[in-house]
Motif scaffolding. Structure first.
Motif, short mmCIF file in Angstrom:
data_model
loop_
_atom_site.label_atom_id
_atom_site.label_comp_id
_atom_site.label_asym_id
_atom_site.label_seq_id
_atom_site.Cartn_x
_atom_site.Cartn_y
_atom_site.Cartn_z
N ASN A 103 47.41 50.01 37.22
CA ASN A 103 48.51 50.19 36.27
C ASN A 103 48.86 51.67 36.18
N TYR A 104 50.17 51.95 36.19
CA TYR A 104 50.66 53.32 36.00
C TYR A 104 51.54 53.32 34.76
N THR A 105 51.28 54.22 33.82
CA THR A 105 52.03 54.32 32.58
C THR A 105 52.46 55.76 32.34
N TYR A 106 53.71 55.94 31.94
CA TYR A 106 54.24 57.27 31.63
C TYR A 106 55.00 57.19 30.31
N ALA A 107 54.66 58.06 29.38
CA ALA A 107 55.31 58.08 28.07
C ALA A 107 56.04 59.40 27.89
N THR A 108 57.27 59.30 27.38
CA THR A 108 58.05 60.48 27.06
C THR A 108 58.77 60.22 25.74
N GLY A 109 58.38 60.95 24.71
CA GLY A 109 58.97 60.71 23.40
C GLY A 109 58.68 59.29 22.93
N PRO A 110 59.69 58.58 22.47
CA PRO A 110 59.47 57.22 21.96
C PRO A 110 59.46 56.15 23.05
N VAL A 111 59.67 56.53 24.31
CA VAL A 111 59.79 55.56 25.40
C VAL A 111 58.54 55.57 26.28
N THR A 112 58.04 54.37 26.59
CA THR A 112 56.89 54.22 27.48
C THR A 112 57.26 53.31 28.64
N PHE A 113 57.04 53.78 29.87
CA PHE A 113 57.30 53.00 31.08
C PHE A 113 55.97 52.60 31.71
N SER A 114 55.93 51.39 32.27
CA SER A 114 54.71 50.92 32.93
C SER A 114 55.04 50.15 34.19
N LEU A 115 54.19 50.33 35.21
CA LEU A 115 54.23 49.55 36.44
C LEU A 115 52.81 49.07 36.71
N SER A 116 52.65 47.83 37.17
CA SER A 116 51.32 47.33 37.49
C SER A 116 51.41 46.34 38.64
N GLY A 117 50.27 46.11 39.26
CA GLY A 117 50.24 45.18 40.38
C GLY A 117 48.85 44.67 40.67
N ARG A 118 48.80 43.66 41.49
CA ARG A 118 47.54 43.10 41.95
C ARG A 118 47.40 43.43 43.43
N LEU A 119 46.52 44.36 43.76
CA LEU A 119 46.26 44.72 45.14
C LEU A 119 45.20 43.80 45.71
N ALA A 120 45.29 43.53 47.00
CA ALA A 120 44.38 42.58 47.64
C ALA A 120 42.93 43.00 47.44
N THR A 121 42.10 42.03 47.08
CA THR A 121 40.67 42.27 46.95
C THR A 121 39.87 41.52 48.01
N SER A 122 40.57 40.85 48.94
CA SER A 122 39.92 40.14 50.03
C SER A 122 40.80 40.24 51.26
N HIS A 123 40.24 40.03 52.42
CA HIS A 123 40.96 40.21 53.67
C HIS A 123 40.73 39.00 54.57
N GLY A 124 41.62 38.86 55.53
CA GLY A 124 41.46 37.76 56.49
C GLY A 124 41.98 36.46 55.93
N THR A 125 41.62 35.36 56.58
CA THR A 125 42.07 34.03 56.19
C THR A 125 41.23 33.52 55.03
N LEU A 126 41.88 33.17 53.93
CA LEU A 126 41.18 32.68 52.76
C LEU A 126 41.05 31.17 52.82
N ALA A 127 39.96 30.67 52.32
CA ALA A 127 39.77 29.23 52.26
C ALA A 127 40.70 28.63 51.23
N PRO A 128 41.10 27.36 51.40
CA PRO A 128 41.97 26.73 50.41
C PRO A 128 41.38 26.82 49.02
N GLY A 129 42.22 27.21 48.08
CA GLY A 129 41.78 27.32 46.70
C GLY A 129 41.20 28.67 46.34
N ALA A 130 41.06 29.58 47.32
CA ALA A 130 40.50 30.90 47.01
C ALA A 130 41.44 31.68 46.11
N SER A 131 40.88 32.55 45.30
CA SER A 131 41.69 33.34 44.38
C SER A 131 42.48 34.40 45.13
N ASP A 132 43.79 34.28 45.13
CA ASP A 132 44.63 35.27 45.77
C ASP A 132 46.05 35.09 45.28
#
Length: 337
Positions: A146-175
């Motif tokens: 997560n990246y957050t920047y505040a200036t005065g009364p305004v706050t901006f945020s960006l966030s994401g889910r970066l891969a925590t596993s690689h290769g072919t995942l089995a069916p039902g794996a968390s991704d």
């Protein structure tokens, strides 16, 4: 919350670190929870939450730190790491890794009750990491940067889910591939906010809900405090698309209000969510009232009662499974250290 200081303003002789400190705080609760549809309708709950915070600053002015929570529940039958975050901040803003806030969840609603009756969960069903509770069992959506920047009364945020596993995942794996953005404007005792989330569930097996393989969610938030009265509201709208091109959607909204008179706070909450999917329509709603009394010194007693309708079995990870109305209640004490 009182904090026990382990080390404060510790000067380190090695170059590069100006000072560092670590603090510990905690919370303990004990009481009863009730669910009219439970196998055991009334249960005893006791839980201890221990929180560690560390912070420091380099000679160049870069601030850094961590936060981690550990929960011990029901006499040690369950011990969990309830989120760990590492962060750094400076003139560029704040960058956090680990269990971070999703940027589209600009502001949430307070729950009703002592330990929480999940009245707010219905209104928040489409924002943050809650969406997968509605049909993508086993696939994680929590963001880890997560990246957050505040200036005065305004706050901006960006966030994401970066891969925590690689290769072919089995069916039902968390991704999942997920990104979000949010902006919040604060004024006096009030605020307004706007959030946006984009999710690709990377379908690996048959989807529990065929039209939720990809989702885009827009949400708006507002709240304010007027002397003893505090109110908050939110609305979100989602569009879904399956890999076969089937389109559907959902919307959710909620309102929370509280009134404080001396040591007593009375609260109420209402939430509703409407899912119009290829598999059919499913509406959810919840309403509850609660009260809390501050005993002073970090101790309080609180409780609440709520009716939650058409919320599926969370053990199956699918909130769209039909379920009868549930009457939920809780009552207990909370001690903060």
């Amino acid at each position: 919350m009182k904090k026990i200081l382990i080390a404060t303003s510790a000067l380190v002789a090695t170059a590069g670190i100006a000072h560092a400190e670590v603090s510990v705080s905690g919370q303990a609760i004990a009481g009863l929870i009730y669910n009219s549809e439970g196998v055991e309708k009334t249960k005893l709950l006791n839980k201890v939450n221990i929180e560690f915070n560390g912070s420091g600053e380099t000679d160049g002015g870069l601030q850094f730190g961590f936060n981690t929570n550990h929960i011990i529940e029901n006499n040690g039958l369950s011990v969990d790491n309830d989120d760990t975050t590492v962060w750094m901040s400076g003139a560029f803003g704040k960058l956090s890794f680990g269990a971070v806030a999703e940027a589209d969840e600009v502001a949430g609603l307070s729950d009703i009750g002592w330990d929480g009756l999940d009245v707010d969960d219905v209104a928040e069903a489409l924002v943050g990491d809650e969406l997968l509770d509605n049909g993508q069992a086993g696939k994680g959506l929590g963001h880890n940067v997560n990246y957050t920047y505040a200036t005065g009364p305004v706050t901006f945020s960006l966030s994401g889910r970066l891969a925590t596993s690689h290769g072919t995942l089995a069916p039902g794996a968390s991704d999942a591939e997920s990104y979000a953005a949010g902006v919040k404007y604060s004024f006096g005792t009030g605020y307004v906010g706007l959030g946006y989330g984009s999710h690709d569930f990377k379908l690996l097996a048959a989807s529990p809900v065929a039209a939720m393989d990809r989702a885009k969610v827009v949400s708006v938030f507002a709240g304010a405090t007027f002397d003893a009265i505090k109110v908050a509201a939110m609305y979100s709208d989602a569009s879904f698309k399956s890999v076969t091109g089937v389109k559907s959607g959902a919307d959710a909204y909620g309102l929370n209000a509280s009134y404080t008179m001396d040591a007593l706070t009375v609260s109420m909450g209402y939430s509703k969510a409407n899912f119009d999917l290829a598999t059919g329509r499913n509406d959810q709603k919840a309403f509850g009232i609660g009260a809390a009394y501050d005993l002073g010194g970090g101790a309080s007693v609180s409780g609440g009662i709520a009716q939650v309708e058409s919320v599926g079995d969370e053990n199956q990870g699918n909130r769209l499974l039909p379920k009868a109305k549930e009457t939920r209640a809780d009552f207990g004490v909370t001690f903060k250290f």
